[in-house]
Design a protein around this motif. Structure first.
Motif, PDB file in Angstrom:
ATOM      1  N   LYS A 158      53.598  85.886  74.681  1.00 50.36           N
ATOM      2  CA  LYS A 158      53.798  84.540  74.108  1.00 50.36           C
ATOM      3  C   LYS A 158      52.587  83.641  74.234  1.00 50.36           C
ATOM      4  O   LYS A 158      52.154  83.016  73.278  1.00 50.36           O
ATOM      5  N   THR A 159      52.071  83.525  75.472  1.00 46.19           N
ATOM      6  CA  THR A 159      51.008  82.543  75.698  1.00 46.19           C
ATOM      7  C   THR A 159      49.772  82.900  74.880  1.00 46.19           C
ATOM      8  O   THR A 159      49.141  82.025  74.273  1.00 46.19           O
ATOM      9  N   THR A 160      49.460  84.193  74.849  1.00 46.29           N
ATOM     10  CA  THR A 160      48.296  84.637  74.075  1.00 46.29           C
ATOM     11  C   THR A 160      48.508  84.300  72.597  1.00 46.29           C
ATOM     12  O   THR A 160      47.647  83.668  71.955  1.00 46.29           O
ATOM     13  N   ALA A 196      55.828  74.722  78.401  1.00 49.83           N
ATOM     14  CA  ALA A 196      57.172  74.643  78.976  1.00 49.83           C
ATOM     15  C   ALA A 196      57.434  75.801  79.939  1.00 49.83           C
ATOM     16  O   ALA A 196      58.563  76.227  80.122  1.00 49.83           O
ATOM     17  N   ASP A 197      56.340  76.309  80.526  1.00 45.55           N
ATOM     18  CA  ASP A 197      56.433  77.411  81.487  1.00 45.55           C
ATOM     19  C   ASP A 197      55.816  76.949  82.799  1.00 45.55           C
ATOM     20  O   ASP A 197      54.692  76.416  82.803  1.00 45.55           O
ATOM     21  N   HIS A 198      56.527  77.190  83.901  1.00 42.55           N
ATOM     22  CA  HIS A 198      56.009  76.749  85.200  1.00 42.55           C
ATOM     23  C   HIS A 198      54.685  77.417  85.578  1.00 42.55           C
ATOM     24  O   HIS A 198      53.956  76.918  86.416  1.00 42.55           O
ATOM     25  N   LYS A 222      52.103  77.531  83.914  1.00 40.43           N
ATOM     26  CA  LYS A 222      51.055  76.637  83.389  1.00 40.43           C
ATOM     27  C   LYS A 222      49.867  77.376  82.763  1.00 40.43           C
ATOM     28  O   LYS A 222      48.750  76.857  82.751  1.00 40.43           O
ATOM     29  N   GLN A 223      50.076  78.594  82.278  1.00 41.48           N
ATOM     30  CA  GLN A 223      48.908  79.346  81.777  1.00 41.48           C
ATOM     31  C   GLN A 223      48.348  78.768  80.479  1.00 41.48           C
ATOM     32  O   GLN A 223      47.146  78.817  80.251  1.00 41.48           O
ATOM     33  N   PHE A 224      49.217  78.225  79.621  1.00 38.04           N
ATOM     34  CA  PHE A 224      48.753  77.603  78.378  1.00 38.04           C
ATOM     35  C   PHE A 224      47.982  76.323  78.727  1.00 38.04           C
ATOM     36  O   PHE A 224      46.879  76.080  78.225  1.00 38.04           O
ATOM     37  N   VAL A 254      55.009  74.910  71.383  1.00 28.89           N
ATOM     38  CA  VAL A 254      55.637  74.967  72.705  1.00 28.89           C
ATOM     39  C   VAL A 254      55.589  76.394  73.236  1.00 28.89           C
ATOM     40  O   VAL A 254      56.089  77.319  72.589  1.00 28.89           O
ATOM     41  N   ASP A 255      54.972  76.569  74.391  1.00 22.92           N
ATOM     42  CA  ASP A 255      54.935  77.881  75.049  1.00 22.92           C
ATOM     43  C   ASP A 255      56.017  77.882  76.129  1.00 22.92           C
ATOM     44  O   ASP A 255      55.876  77.213  77.158  1.00 22.92           O
ATOM     45  N   CYS A 256      57.096  78.612  75.878  1.00 24.22           N
ATOM     46  CA  CYS A 256      58.208  78.631  76.835  1.00 24.22           C
ATOM     47  C   CYS A 256      57.973  79.695  77.912  1.00 24.22           C
ATOM     48  O   CYS A 256      57.184  80.622  77.727  1.00 24.22           O
TER      49      CYS A 256
END
Ligand SMILES: Nc1ncnc2c1ncn2[C@@H]1O[C@H](COP(=O)(O)OP(=O)(O)OP(=O)(O)O)[C@@H](O)[C@H]1O
Ligand SMILES: [Mg+2]
Length: 225
Positions: free
Chosen positions: A13-15, A38-40, A42-44, A82-84
Motif C-alpha cells: 500500500k504505502t509504496t 492513517a497508519d501508526h 508513519k511510513q508514508f 490516505v494510506d491506511c
C-alpha cells in the motif's frame, strides 16, 4: 476527493500510495495532492520528509478512529491520498476512513496468500463485508466505489490473470493496469520519487481518468474543440 488505500495486512500500500500520489501531482490535470497517513507505522509520513523523499505535497498524520470527523475531504481537483494501516489489526481506523472515502483502492499481489486474507481470512472480517458495513454510515448510504490494484506482478506469469478473475468472481472491479515487481519500486521507500508519470503509475492515472474515477477538465477542453 479522498482516495483510501487499503489492505488487510502488508500488501504494498504505502509504496503504491506514494508513487500514485506523485503520478497524480505530475499529471497534466495538475491535481493538487495532499497525503494522509492513517497508519501508526508513519511510513508514508516519514517518507515525505525533506531529508528523505522530500515530497512536494504535505502528508498529515491521521491514524485515528475519528478520521471521518477530523479530516475534511478535499474538493475539486484536490485529491487526498490516505494510506491506511492493516485493516485486520486496526479495523476502527479503516471503518472511519471508509465513511468518507470517495474511492477505495484495494492493494494486493496476485498470490493465494493475499487472496485468502482479503476473501477468506481465518481470523478477520472479509474485506467485502468491511466495505458493505460502511454503507449505512456514509452520506451516500452506499459502499464506496472500490477497485483492486494488482501489484508486484511478474511479466507473463499466469498468476496475474488468475487472480484478476478470482477477484472479479468475488465482485471486485480490477484495474487493467498492474504494478510490476521491480527494484525501482521495492527500494524506493525513503527516497525521492521522480517521473512517476512515466511508470505504471502514470498508466494507472490514465486508466482512472478514462474510467471516470478522477475529476478531469483537460479531456473535456479537448472534446469541446
Ligand atoms: N512494485 C514492487 N516491486 C517490488 N517490491 C515492492 C513493490 N511494491 C512494494 N514492494 C515491497 O513490498 C514490501 C511491502 O510494501 P509496503 O511497505 O509498501 O506495504 P504496506 O502494505 O504499506 O505494508 P504495511 O501495511 O505493513 O505498512 C516492501 O518491502 C516494499 O519494498
Ligand atoms: Mg504501509
Amino acid at each position: 476527493m479522498l482516495i483510501a488505500n487499503v489492505s488487510p495486512r502488508t500488501m504494498a500500500k504505502t509504496t503504491d500510495t506514494a508513487w500514485l500520489a506523485h503520478a497524480l501531482a505530475e499529471d497534466e490535470e495538475q491535481y493538487e495532492v495532499e497525503g494522509f497517513d492513517a497508519d501508526h507505522s508513519k511510513q508514508f509520513y516519514n517518507w515525505g520528509k525533506e531529508e528523505k523523499g522530500d515530497f512536494q505535497f504535505p502528508v498529515h498524520l491521521a491514524a485515528s478512529a475519528q478520521f471521518h470527523k477530523e479530516v475534511v475531504p478535499p474538493t475539486g481537483k484536490s485529491i487526498g491520498m490516505v494510506d491506511c494501516g492493516h485493516a485486520e489489526n486496526h479495523p476502527h481506523i479503516t471503518d472511519s476512513v471508509l465513511r468518507v472515502a470517495d474511492l477505495v483502492i484495494l492493494h494486493m499481489s496476485p498470490t493465494g496468500a493475499d487472496w485468502e486474507r482479503i476473501v477468506e481470512p481465518p481470523d478477520a472480517t472479509p474485506f467485502m463485508d468491511i466495505l458493505k458495513r460502511s454503507a449505512p454510515l456514509r452520506a451516500t448510504k452506499r459502499m464506496p466505489t472500490t477497485w483492486v490494484l494488482l501489484n508486484r506482478t511478474v511479466a507473463n506469469a499466469s498468476s496475474t490473470g488468475y487472480y484478476r478473475e478470482e477477484m472479479a468472481k468475488e465482485g471486485y472491479d480490477v484495474f487493467t493496469t498492474v504494478i510490476p515487481r521491480s527494484e525501482l519500486f521495492g527500494q524506493s521507500l525513503g527516497f525521492p520519487i521522480l517521473d512517476a508519470r512515466k511508470t505504471a503509475f502514470g498508466a494507472l492515472v490514465t486508466e482512472m481518468k478514462m474510467r471516470g474515477l478522477l475529476p478531469v477538465t483537460k479531456q473535456k477542453e479537448q472534446e469541446a474543440k
